[in-house]
Design an enzyme around this catalytic site. Structure first.
Site, PDB file in Angstrom:
ATOM      1  N   SER A  98       0.742  -1.098   0.058  1.00 38.07           N
ATOM      2  CA  SER A  98      -0.074  -0.142  -0.120  1.00 38.07           C
ATOM      3  C   SER A  98       0.752   1.362   0.035  1.00 38.07           C
ATOM      4  O   SER A  98       1.705   1.487  -1.022  1.00 38.07           O
ATOM      5  CB  SER A  98      -1.018  -0.002   1.093  1.00 38.07           C
ATOM      6  OG  SER A  98      -1.824   0.918   1.148  1.00 38.07           O
ATOM      7  N   HIS A 205      -8.349   1.467  -0.666  1.00 35.17           N
ATOM      8  CA  HIS A 205      -8.242   0.416  -1.743  1.00 35.17           C
ATOM      9  C   HIS A 205      -9.588   0.104  -2.014  1.00 35.17           C
ATOM     10  O   HIS A 205      -9.868  -1.323  -2.419  1.00 35.17           O
ATOM     11  CB  HIS A 205      -7.543  -0.711  -1.384  1.00 35.17           C
ATOM     12  CG  HIS A 205      -5.915  -0.495  -1.242  1.00 35.17           C
ATOM     13  ND1 HIS A 205      -5.176   0.180  -2.264  1.00 35.17           N
ATOM     14  CD2 HIS A 205      -5.412  -0.343   0.001  1.00 35.17           C
ATOM     15  CE1 HIS A 205      -4.035   0.263  -1.569  1.00 35.17           C
ATOM     16  NE2 HIS A 205      -4.050   0.385  -0.309  1.00 35.17           N
TER      17      HIS A 205
END
Length: 322
Positions: A98, A205
């Site tokens: 991430s 996300h």
């Protein structure tokens, strides 16, 4: 021959005190924190070293503090190896989980440290602004073959998807609050050991990050991206990123798509990586890698018992190869 990958943790690995002993022990690490402070125009190092935790944990603070700490670990490692007369470690891959992708990009020479910390500050602000009525939940112990049913259960109530596939039987889901809460209930019926709605309002996300992605596309357009010194791996599907422009596109795309860390580790292993080195605070990725590929080595630089909290791997044979 040892073939290594440098991996960089994302948000959640931060803790008050991170990097303080490192900066006190290694001047090269202290320089990184000073550069990060200058780039942001505020003392992000003081927040990392002394908190308070509620301020450090805010997305717009946690991300630049983590990036600075990760790069401080990398520079300290380089200095320690040079001082010992040992060869530099040359990774075959860089990979970030991430937000850790930004740390990986700095490490691979794609973007500067100053640009990196400014970009993740903007990323954190935009994610928070896009997080209205979003939610996330951790699902533990669910068989991977039940994921399609979990997705169906969540999507029946709104925007929903898998944000992180962290290791076999451990996923984080993300989307609208109603969808996430419904999926958490369904997960238990599908055989999950635990399903916990997390105390966050950001649906990271997921498609709910579309506004953040659009803003980051504009911001990233004005930043110089070079080609990486070794390939990175895309968060969503682990395809290799070998040009600066591919890396730029990845930073937009990964805001609205999931992080498949299992696929990334498996792709690096298939390419011959035998040792993963976690560059940054904590040992989250090391633990995940050991569950994904227990036959391989995973090593965290952060060690409370080591001088400056820097553990130095004994990998003199480590080289990069195409």
């Amino acid at each position: 021959m040892t073939r290594i990958a440098f991996v960089f943790p994302g948000q959640g690995s931060q803790s008050v005190g991170m990097g303080e002993a490192l900066a006190a022990t290694f001047p090269e690490a202290a320089v990184v924190f000073a550069e990060a402070d200058a780039a942001l125009g505020e003392p992000i190092a003081a927040l990392a070293f002394g908190g308070p935790a509620e301020d450090l944990d805010r997305t717009q603070n946690a991300q630049p503090a983590l990036l600075a700490t990760s790069i401080a670990y990398l520079r300290a490692l380089e200095a320690a190896l040079a001082a010992a007369g040992r060869p530099a470690l040359e990774p075959a891959f860089f990979a970030g989980h991430s937000m850790g992708q930004y740390s990986a990009l700095v490490a691979a020479g794609v973007i500067s440290l100053a640009d990196g910390v400014r970009l993740v500050r903007e990323r954190g602000l935009r994610m928070q602004a896009s997080g209205r009525d979003g939610a996330m939940a951790a699902v533990i112990g669910l068989d991977d073959d039940r994921l399609p049913q979990l997705l169906e259960a969540g999507r029946a109530h709104g925007v929903f998807g898998v944000a992180n596939r962290n290791s076999p039987g451990q996923v984080v889901v993300s989307g609208g609050r109603a969808a996430v809460e419904a999926a958490a209930e369904a997960a238990k019926a599908l055989g999950a050991k635990r399903a916990i709605v997390l105390p966050v309002s950001v649906a990271a996300h997921s498609p709910l990050m579309a506004d953040a992605a659009d803003r980051m596309r504009q911001v990233l357009a004005g930043v110089h991206f070079g080609d990486p010194t070794a390939p990175l791996l895309a968060n969503a599907d682990a395809h290799p990123l070998s040009t600066g422009e591919a890396c730029r596109a990845e930073l937009v795309e990964h805001l609205t798509t999931g992080v498949d860390w299992v696929a990334a580790v498996e792709a690096m292993a298939a390419a011959g990586v035998t040792t993963f080195i976690e560059v940054g605070p904590g040992k989250v990725l090391t633990g995940l890698i050991k569950r994904i590929a227990p036959e391989l080595e995973a090593f965290a630089l952060d060690d409370p018992s080591a001088p400056g909290r820097l553990a130095i791997p004994d990998l003199d044979a480590a080289v990069a190869s195409a």
